[in-house]
Design a protein around this motif. Structure first.
Motif, PDB file in Angstrom:
ATOM      1  N   CYS A 147      77.427  17.710 -13.547  1.00 56.82           N
ATOM      2  CA  CYS A 147      77.516  16.961 -12.281  1.00 56.82           C
ATOM      3  C   CYS A 147      78.076  17.837 -11.165  1.00 56.82           C
ATOM      4  CB  CYS A 147      78.375  15.715 -12.470  1.00 56.82           C
ATOM      5  SG  CYS A 147      77.572  14.431 -13.440  1.00 56.82           S
ATOM      6  N   ASP A 163      75.917  18.846  -7.835  1.00 58.00           N
ATOM      7  CA  ASP A 163      76.400  18.630  -6.475  1.00 58.00           C
ATOM      8  C   ASP A 163      76.481  19.932  -5.686  1.00 58.00           C
ATOM      9  OD1 ASP A 163      76.589  15.927  -6.931  1.00 58.00           O
ATOM     10  OD2 ASP A 163      78.738  15.969  -7.385  1.00 58.00           O
ATOM     11  N   THR A 209      69.121  16.207 -15.102  1.00 60.59           N
ATOM     12  CA  THR A 209      70.216  15.254 -15.283  1.00 60.59           C
ATOM     13  C   THR A 209      69.758  13.834 -14.997  1.00 60.59           C
ATOM     14  OG1 THR A 209      70.902  15.549 -12.994  1.00 60.59           O
ATOM     15  CG2 THR A 209      71.908  16.997 -14.626  1.00 60.59           C
TER      16      THR A 209
END
Length: 103
Positions: A83, A87, A100
């Motif tokens: 994650c 990002d 993902t």
């Protein structure tokens, strides 16, 4: 190529995780069919290892719980790291949401 028993458990659970990830996210573009899915890896590390230890090694339940906790911590770190990477890459204009997908 001959697979040993451990690889069969891992491959089977990865394929189940891959199919679940594709069904959950859908296929908005052809790139979503790339055979690398985080959910498949997560399912392999948790369920594949548990099924292998239960079937092949005949491990007691308490030992399997400890191995499961270790696998869960590895999976948690993998999800958090992915994650953060997703990002960071999105800030630079690179989209890896196809890997993902359900998360």
């Amino acid at each position: 190529m001959k697979l040993n028993k451990k690889q069969k458990f891992y491959l089977g659970t990865y394929l189940v995780g891959y199919v679940i990830a594709v069904l959950e996210s859908g296929v908005p573009s052809i790139i979503y069919l790339i055979p690398i899915k985080l959910f498949g890896i997560v399912l392999t590390l948790t369920m594949g290892k548990a099924l292998y230890l239960a079937d092949e090694r005949k491990m007691p339940f308490t030992s399997m719980v400890l191995v499961g906790v270790k696998s869960a911590l590895i999976v948690l770190l993998l999800i958090i790291g992915t994650c953060i990477l997703k990002d960071t890459l999105l800030l630079h204009g690179i989209d890896i949401s196809f890997i993902t997908a359900p998360f």
